[in-house]
Scaffold this motif. Structure first.
Motif, PDB file in Angstrom:
ATOM      1  N   GLU A 342      72.522  23.251  84.188  1.00 14.38           N
ATOM      2  CA  GLU A 342      71.977  22.882  85.482  1.00 14.38           C
ATOM      3  C   GLU A 342      70.886  21.822  85.344  1.00 14.38           C
ATOM      4  N   GLN A 343      70.905  20.920  86.314  1.00  9.54           N
ATOM      5  CA  GLN A 343      69.957  19.815  86.369  1.00  9.54           C
ATOM      6  C   GLN A 343      68.514  20.328  86.363  1.00  9.54           C
ATOM      7  N   ALA A 344      67.653  19.619  85.664  1.00 10.85           N
ATOM      8  CA  ALA A 344      66.247  20.017  85.631  1.00 10.85           C
ATOM      9  C   ALA A 344      65.465  19.252  86.695  1.00 10.85           C
ATOM     10  N   VAL A 354      61.807  22.162  84.929  1.00 12.59           N
ATOM     11  CA  VAL A 354      62.091  23.497  85.453  1.00 12.59           C
ATOM     12  C   VAL A 354      63.518  23.442  85.976  1.00 12.59           C
ATOM     13  N   ARG A 355      64.317  24.484  85.740  1.00 11.32           N
ATOM     14  CA  ARG A 355      65.654  24.514  86.326  1.00 11.32           C
ATOM     15  C   ARG A 355      65.499  24.619  87.833  1.00 11.32           C
ATOM     16  N   ARG A 356      66.329  23.866  88.558  1.00  6.66           N
ATOM     17  CA  ARG A 356      66.108  23.782  90.001  1.00  6.66           C
ATOM     18  C   ARG A 356      66.259  25.126  90.704  1.00  6.66           C
ATOM     19  N   SER A 357      67.195  25.972  90.250  1.00  6.73           N
ATOM     20  CA  SER A 357      67.365  27.278  90.895  1.00  6.73           C
ATOM     21  C   SER A 357      66.091  28.111  90.773  1.00  6.73           C
ATOM     22  N   ASN A 358      65.462  28.074  89.581  1.00 14.08           N
ATOM     23  CA  ASN A 358      64.224  28.830  89.389  1.00 14.08           C
ATOM     24  C   ASN A 358      63.149  28.359  90.353  1.00 14.08           C
ATOM     25  N   GLN A 362      61.372  30.636  93.139  1.00 15.08           N
ATOM     26  CA  GLN A 362      59.916  30.864  93.135  1.00 15.08           C
ATOM     27  C   GLN A 362      59.336  30.608  94.522  1.00 15.08           C
ATOM     28  N   HIS A 363      59.763  29.505  95.153  1.00 11.42           N
ATOM     29  CA  HIS A 363      59.302  29.212  96.513  1.00 11.42           C
ATOM     30  C   HIS A 363      59.757  30.298  97.481  1.00 11.42           C
ATOM     31  N   LEU A 364      60.990  30.752  97.301  1.00  9.12           N
ATOM     32  CA  LEU A 364      61.528  31.773  98.192  1.00  9.12           C
ATOM     33  C   LEU A 364      60.691  33.049  98.108  1.00  9.12           C
ATOM     34  N   GLN A 365      60.366  33.477  96.883  1.00  2.94           N
ATOM     35  CA  GLN A 365      59.557  34.685  96.713  1.00  2.94           C
ATOM     36  C   GLN A 365      58.178  34.523  97.318  1.00  2.94           C
ATOM     37  N   ALA A 366      57.645  33.307  97.226  1.00  2.00           N
ATOM     38  CA  ALA A 366      56.305  33.069  97.747  1.00  2.00           C
ATOM     39  C   ALA A 366      56.285  32.993  99.270  1.00  2.00           C
ATOM     40  N   ASN A 367      57.407  32.591  99.881  1.00  2.00           N
ATOM     41  CA  ASN A 367      57.411  32.334 101.318  1.00  2.00           C
ATOM     42  C   ASN A 367      58.068  33.412 102.160  1.00  2.00           C
ATOM     43  N   ALA A 368      58.963  34.183 101.564  1.00  2.00           N
ATOM     44  CA  ALA A 368      59.652  35.202 102.352  1.00  2.00           C
ATOM     45  C   ALA A 368      59.533  36.514 101.605  1.00  2.00           C
ATOM     46  N   GLU A 369      59.281  37.576 102.330  1.00  2.00           N
ATOM     47  CA  GLU A 369      59.182  38.868 101.666  1.00  2.00           C
ATOM     48  C   GLU A 369      60.562  39.450 101.492  1.00  2.00           C
ATOM     49  N   LEU A 370      61.042  39.396 100.260  1.00  2.00           N
ATOM     50  CA  LEU A 370      62.380  39.910 100.011  1.00  2.00           C
ATOM     51  C   LEU A 370      62.293  41.388  99.651  1.00  2.00           C
ATOM     52  N   CYS A 381      78.552  28.171  95.275  1.00  2.00           N
ATOM     53  CA  CYS A 381      77.796  28.704  94.140  1.00  2.00           C
ATOM     54  C   CYS A 381      78.048  27.936  92.841  1.00  2.00           C
ATOM     55  N   GLY A 382      79.001  27.003  92.843  1.00  2.00           N
ATOM     56  CA  GLY A 382      79.258  26.226  91.631  1.00  2.00           C
ATOM     57  C   GLY A 382      79.578  27.134  90.458  1.00  2.00           C
ATOM     58  N   ASN A 383      78.950  26.865  89.312  1.00  2.00           N
ATOM     59  CA  ASN A 383      79.221  27.720  88.144  1.00  2.00           C
ATOM     60  C   ASN A 383      78.247  28.899  88.064  1.00  2.00           C
ATOM     61  N   GLY A 384      77.510  29.146  89.153  1.00  2.00           N
ATOM     62  CA  GLY A 384      76.706  30.358  89.242  1.00  2.00           C
ATOM     63  C   GLY A 384      75.260  30.219  88.799  1.00  2.00           C
ATOM     64  N   ALA A 385      74.746  29.003  88.745  1.00  2.00           N
ATOM     65  CA  ALA A 385      73.374  28.784  88.260  1.00  2.00           C
ATOM     66  C   ALA A 385      72.346  29.541  89.099  1.00  2.00           C
ATOM     67  N   LEU A 386      72.482  29.452  90.421  1.00  2.00           N
ATOM     68  CA  LEU A 386      71.505  30.121  91.281  1.00  2.00           C
ATOM     69  C   LEU A 386      71.653  31.647  91.179  1.00  2.00           C
ATOM     70  N   LEU A 387      72.895  32.118  91.164  1.00  2.00           N
ATOM     71  CA  LEU A 387      73.127  33.563  91.073  1.00  2.00           C
ATOM     72  C   LEU A 387      72.543  34.117  89.771  1.00  2.00           C
ATOM     73  N   ARG A 388      72.694  33.344  88.693  1.00  2.00           N
ATOM     74  CA  ARG A 388      72.182  33.769  87.386  1.00  2.00           C
ATOM     75  C   ARG A 388      70.656  33.877  87.449  1.00  2.00           C
ATOM     76  N   ALA A 389      70.010  32.850  88.037  1.00  2.00           N
ATOM     77  CA  ALA A 389      68.551  32.860  88.153  1.00  2.00           C
ATOM     78  C   ALA A 389      68.103  34.014  89.046  1.00  2.00           C
ATOM     79  N   PHE A 390      68.831  34.226  90.152  1.00  3.99           N
ATOM     80  CA  PHE A 390      68.468  35.284  91.092  1.00  3.99           C
ATOM     81  C   PHE A 390      68.560  36.644  90.416  1.00  3.99           C
ATOM     82  N   SER A 391      69.636  36.845  89.669  1.00  4.89           N
ATOM     83  CA  SER A 391      69.848  38.165  89.063  1.00  4.89           C
ATOM     84  C   SER A 391      68.771  38.481  88.026  1.00  4.89           C
TER      85      SER A 391
END
Ligand SMILES: [Zn+2]
Length: 666
Positions: A342-344, A354-358, A362-370, A381-391
């Motif tokens: 994944e693109q940095a 920083v990997r873009r998904s991370n 990080q912004h999501l955690q700071a801005n929305a209460e999950l 989802c492409g090859n799953g970069a965001l899902l991998r970071a999320f998990s």
């Protein structure tokens, strides 16, 4: 229109009908040969001898023997069948993607053929007209005008000329069923059918010569009048039947516009955001080289438009665009330059990657209460970069990914926490979701409004939608991405999300550089509230962005004359600029470790520390970012000279971004 045209291995099938053209057919074939040599695309000539008695076929055969480099097929009708009959027959016999009739009497100069044929692929149909026809009498001119007016009146279209030989796709010609087999009026019948089916078209002024073969011949014979009458009745009855069945046709192919096809030289397409039909082409776009979203060079061409109602900049979604995009996706390589990694994203002050998904998460955690547990849908989802970071960052959630193709199914399903992978429209995915993320997907989708409406049905009560798209105001290079169908601004993405039935919570511009991140909740339903007015930025910013891109080419070209010339970056902007500059580029410079030691477009990619001393490095980034990078590199690697692109005229008058809206959810 037929969704899947028959496959072709030749660009053009040129149908040359002949009835006693022995003295002229050799000239016709010679004109075709020269014109196609200039265009440089593959073709075949299909001569139909329609019952000649003057040895036309023998002339064709002799010419063919002298020109083995040309593909010339000769077909003889045993009796005269009429041009309309032979036209459809030739379309079935041909193999070309595009189809055009060229009269056997050599009335068309080379330049006319070049002009018409070189527009292949830009619109569905090219309709020629002749502002000055040498040798045509005043009587014939008046008759011709009267005929055009009559056809326009009966068909409801506004075309300048109905007797010009159009360029269309061969399968469009195959689908036509002429109302008569005669000579008069059949082109009007063909043109009105193509437009009634929603083909996009353009009219081009060309030069023609009127040849009066028989001075005594008059267009007002009983036979001609009868044939013309039949055609006109046919055109009108077709209009009636389309009016009655239009809704059905629209349902068959919702992308095919059936109403706006009367616009002249304009685009018969609806705006992606507001569905308005007042859409203007942006002049000069077709001259730019383009890139694919996976950072590969893509040839110049394509059409960029601005909606006059909401200001949204968008591509024309026609057959040409769809076939280009199909080709791009067929060869798509995710994160192509970095070999699938994944693109940095770089902190321009520290140069830290920083990997873009991370970063997004990080912004999501700071801005929305999950909550600790929930269900996430990652759209595109492409090859799953965001899902991998999320998990790994937020375990405990159930994850679902969706993509257009099955290519990465196994990779995605192997990610911890992934419950399923789907390659189907979002409306068909079972269950509902607490969080839906659409990262770098919406700008690819030809009908983004419908897509968001479908997603809304998948969002649980109180669920959050996050949409991230490129902002072309911060990054004009985005306009050059061939497979991006919409080029958003904060205003147009906000309008789109709200009109699809969401309530916008916030619009962030700082989650990712050059990108917009919208946070929205499920609203009351599809809103009919007024969309932004005509003064929105697109109308101003599109030509301004193109002017800036031109100034980038000029500036880089000037720096390149010094030699030892490299481009900073190896993604969209640098790939594009390298295609514009050609051999002037000696190397690329990139800080992403996954790209180092590789080549791009046949040139090496260096880390700033490995760039040969005394080199000139052009920073291919939007102007404000470029300055930060140059300042940093001048300190860390002072051995070469860094050059900035020209200042972007809009960078100081940043568009207004909506203030975050307080959520009134409990
Ligand atoms: Zn619009």
């Amino acid at each position: 229109m037929t969704p899947s045209p028959p496959s072709s291995d030749v660009d053009f099938t040129l149908f040359v009908p002949c009835l006693n053209e022995a003295p002229r057919v050799e000239g016709t074939l010679e004109t075709v040969r020269v014109a196609l040599q200039q265009i440089g695309r593959s073709y075949e000539v299909l001569v139909v001898d329609d019952g000649s008695s003057d040895g036309t076929s023998a002339v064709v055969e002799r010419y063919r023997a002298q020109h083995p480099e040309m593909t010339i097929h000769l077909h003889r009708n045993p009796v005269n069948c009429g041009v309309a009959y032979s036209f459809v027959e030739a379309a079935f016999r041909g193999r070309g993607e595009y189809f055009r009739l060229i009269w056997g009497d050599n009335t068309e100069p080379v330049e006319t053929q070049v002009r018409i044929l070189s527009l292949a692929g830009q619109v569905d149909v090219v309709i020629p007209y002749y502002p000055d026809v040498a040798g045509k009498s005043a009587f014939r001119l008046a008759l011709s005008r009267c005929y055009t007016g009559l056809v326009n009146g009966l068909s409801g279209f506004k075309v300048r000329y109905y007797n010009g030989s159009v360029l269309c796709r061969r399968y469009q010609a195959m689908r036509w069923s002429p109302h008569n087999h005669g000579f008069t009026g059949f082109l009007a019948d063909l043109i009105t059918q193509l437009l009634a089916e929603g083909a996009t078209y353009t009219e081009v002024a060309v030069v023609g010569v009127h040849v009066e073969k028989d001075k005594k011949a008059t267009p007002l014979t009983f036979h001609n009048l009868f044939s013309t009458g039949l055609t006109l009745i046919g055109i009108f009855t077709r209009r009636l039947s389309y009016a009655i069945y239009r809704r059905k046709l629209g349902r068959l192919n919702p992308k095919s516009p059936t109403t706006a096809a009367t616009a002249r030289d304009a685009v018969a397409i609806r705006c992606h955001v507001c569905a308005g039909s007042s859409i203007d082409p942006v002049a000069g776009y077709e001259a730019f080289h383009r890139v694919t979203s996976d950072c590969k060079p893509w040839p110049a061409g394509g059409r960029l438009c601005v909606c006059r109602t909401c200001g949204c900049i968008q591509k024309v979604i026609d057959q040409a665009w769809r076939s280009e995009v199909a080709q791009i996706y067929d060869n798509y390589t995710i994160y192509y330059q970095s070999g699938g990694v994944e693109q940095a994203v770089f902190d321009q002050n520290s140069g830290q990657a920083v990997r873009r998904s991370n970063r997004v998460l990080q912004h999501l955690q700071a801005n929305a209460e999950l909550p600790k547990h929930g269900r996430l849908l990652d759209v595109g989802c492409g090859n799953g970069a965001l899902l991998r970071a999320f998990s790994s960052l937020i375990p405990g959630w159930s994850l679902v990914g969706t993509e257009l193709s099955d290519k990465y199914r196994l990779a995605v399903e192997a990610i911890p926490g992934v419950e399923a992978f789907y390659a189907c429209p979002p409306g068909e995915i079972p269950g509902s979701f607490d969080l839906i993320i659409v990262m770098h997907a919406l700008e690819h989708i030809p009908a983004p409004a419908d897509f968001l409406v479908q997603l809304r049905g998948k969002l649980a009560a109180g669920g959050l939608l996050i949409v991230e798209v490129p902002d072309h105001l911060q990054n004009p290079f985005d306009l050059l991405i061939a497979d991006h169908s919409t080029h958003f601004t904060a205003a147009t993405i906000a309008a789109l999300i709200e009109s699809a039935g969401y309530r916008l919570d916030a619009m962030a511009t700082d989650w990712m550089p050059k990108e917009l991140t919208a946070l929205a909740r499920r609203g009351e339903g599809r809103s009919t509230q007024s969309l932004p007015g005509a003064s929105m930025p697109g109308i101003v910013s599109a030509p301004r962005s193109l002017a800036w891109l031109r100034s980038v080419i000029a500036a880089a070209r000037e720096v390149a004359t010094a030699g030892n010339f490299g481009l900073f970056g190896s993604s969209i902007a640098a790939t594009w600029l390298a295609s514009e500059l050609g051999e002037a580029v000696d190397f690329f410079v990139d800080e992403d470790p996954s790209r180092l030691g590789k080549t791009h477009m046949g040139k090496p990619i260096y880390h700033p520390r490995d760039v040969p001393a005394q080199s000139h490095v052009f920073i291919t980034l939007p102007a404000p970012l470029a300055r930060d990078v140059a300042l940093r590199l001048e300190k860390s690697h002072p051995a070469c000279t860094y050059h900035l692109p020209p200042a972007f005229p809009g960078q100081h008058e940043r568009h207004r971004v909506r203030a975050p809206i307080e959520s009134d959810d409990p």
